[in-house]
Design a protein around this motif. Structure first.
Motif, PDB file in Angstrom:
ATOM      1  N   ILE A 146      46.581  49.100  27.237  1.00 55.70           N
ATOM      2  CA  ILE A 146      47.192  48.860  28.532  1.00 55.70           C
ATOM      3  C   ILE A 146      46.959  50.058  29.431  1.00 55.70           C
ATOM      4  N   LEU A 200      45.935  34.655  31.126  1.00 56.82           N
ATOM      5  CA  LEU A 200      46.423  35.793  31.902  1.00 56.82           C
ATOM      6  C   LEU A 200      45.622  37.057  31.618  1.00 56.82           C
ATOM      7  N   SER A 201      45.280  37.286  30.361  1.00 56.19           N
ATOM      8  CA  SER A 201      44.524  38.490  30.026  1.00 56.19           C
ATOM      9  C   SER A 201      43.782  38.298  28.713  1.00 56.19           C
ATOM     10  N   LYS A 202      42.738  39.093  28.533  1.00 57.34           N
ATOM     11  CA  LYS A 202      41.949  39.076  27.305  1.00 57.34           C
ATOM     12  C   LYS A 202      41.748  40.528  26.891  1.00 57.34           C
ATOM     13  N   SER A 203      42.070  40.849  25.642  1.00 56.86           N
ATOM     14  CA  SER A 203      42.075  42.250  25.238  1.00 56.86           C
ATOM     15  C   SER A 203      41.562  42.432  23.823  1.00 56.86           C
ATOM     16  N   LYS A 252      52.085  37.523  38.531  1.00 53.19           N
ATOM     17  CA  LYS A 252      50.982  38.285  39.125  1.00 53.19           C
ATOM     18  C   LYS A 252      51.452  39.369  40.078  1.00 53.19           C
ATOM     19  N   PHE A 294      50.813  43.384  31.610  1.00 55.13           N
ATOM     20  CA  PHE A 294      50.146  42.307  32.319  1.00 55.13           C
ATOM     21  C   PHE A 294      49.124  42.831  33.308  1.00 55.13           C
ATOM     22  N   SER A 295      48.673  44.057  33.125  1.00 61.25           N
ATOM     23  CA  SER A 295      47.767  44.667  34.095  1.00 61.25           C
ATOM     24  C   SER A 295      46.527  43.835  34.403  1.00 61.25           C
ATOM     25  N   PRO A 296      45.926  43.097  33.434  1.00 60.02           N
ATOM     26  CA  PRO A 296      44.704  42.363  33.764  1.00 60.02           C
ATOM     27  C   PRO A 296      44.922  41.148  34.648  1.00 60.02           C
ATOM     28  N   ILE A 297      46.164  40.665  34.844  1.00 64.72           N
ATOM     29  CA  ILE A 297      46.339  39.405  35.551  1.00 64.72           C
ATOM     30  C   ILE A 297      46.262  39.544  37.061  1.00 64.72           C
ATOM     31  N   THR A 330      46.251  36.563  26.178  1.00 62.84           N
ATOM     32  CA  THR A 330      47.631  36.325  26.584  1.00 62.84           C
ATOM     33  C   THR A 330      47.627  35.210  27.620  1.00 62.84           C
ATOM     34  N   SER A 355      50.739  35.771  23.011  1.00 62.27           N
ATOM     35  CA  SER A 355      49.387  36.227  22.710  1.00 62.27           C
ATOM     36  C   SER A 355      48.887  35.504  21.480  1.00 62.27           C
TER      37      SER A 355
END
Length: 244
Positions: A182, A98-101, A225, A233-236, A204, A82
């Protein structure tokens, strides 16, 4: 001129049939992936639960290691980490987002240091909250701790060896920690998230050298995925993959 033009057709057709074809099930045997403490165990679980047999060497990304220099010097390395959204990535490095938070403070539902009705917190207010951090810190925590040092000295309640111990302590009400918001599963039902005002956003992603074959990167993306149970990794699960 027409004769010269038609003479190239045979050569073009020959080149088209001799181009290497990427195998979707590419082996990852020669790839070494470095991860920070937050993703090391999660990645190991993802590979272990993958239906295809995957051999991938995983090494910890030391806090003092420059990931960009590591990747540039070894084209068989991939880094999962990250970073601050405003981080500039060198031109010879690619990234799969993979994700943006947004950054949050994680604490127990019955945490007495932050009132129940409070849904945001400032950096100055965080100085009064007992914090739990990972012993081998990573960029997400390092950035926030540096910001907190501008306001004073944060209270460190405990310094754990990994992110799972930190989550258990927070869940038990011993203190608060930093993290991205998350999806709440059964093991996180007792944790609430309070947004940090004006906190930098984090992303991430997979960082890798341009020389790594695209099919190997795609194979690793596929492994990550399919692990929908991995809360971090929920957003991916989003089908679109952005490249920088």
């Amino acid at each position: 001129l027409a004769v010269k033009a038609f003479a190239y057709f045979d050569e073009i057709e020959l080149l088209a049939h001799t181009q290497p074809v990427h195998n979707e099930n590419a082996t990852l045997d020669d790839i070494v992936i470095y991860t920070n403490p937050a993703f090391n165990s999660l990645l190991s679980t993802a590979i272990a639960e993958n239906t295809e047999q995957v051999r991938l060497e995983i090494r910890p990304l030391e806090n003092t290691t420059d990931p960009y220099a590591l990747i540039s010097n070894n084209p068989n390395c991939i880094v999962l980490t990250s970073m601050n959204e405003s981080t500039e990535i060198p031109p010879d490095i690619r990234m799969t987002l993979l994700s943006k938070s947004k950054l949050y403070v994680m604490c127990s539902q019955n945490f007495t240091y932050i009132p129940q009705g409070k849904n945001t917190i400032s950096f100055k207010e965080l100085l009064q909250v007992p914090l739990i951090t990972v012993k081998e810190s990573f960029e997400l925590q390092d950035t926030i701790l540096r910001i907190l040092s501008l306001y004073g000295t944060p209270k460190i309640k405990a310094n754990t060896i990994d992110i799972f111990s930190m989550t258990a302590m927070v869940n038990g009400g011993l203190g608060a920690s930093f993290g991205v918001k998350i999806m709440s599963g059964k093991e996180y039902d007792n944790i609430r998230y309070i947004a940090i005002r004006n906190a930098p956003k984090f992303i991430t992603g997979l960082l890798y050298n341009n020389n790594i074959p695209p099919n190997k990167v795609a194979s690793l993306e596929k492994i990550l995925k399919v692990q929908k149970r991995m809360s971090y990794f929920s957003p991916i699960s989003i089908p679109k993959v952005s490249y920088i």
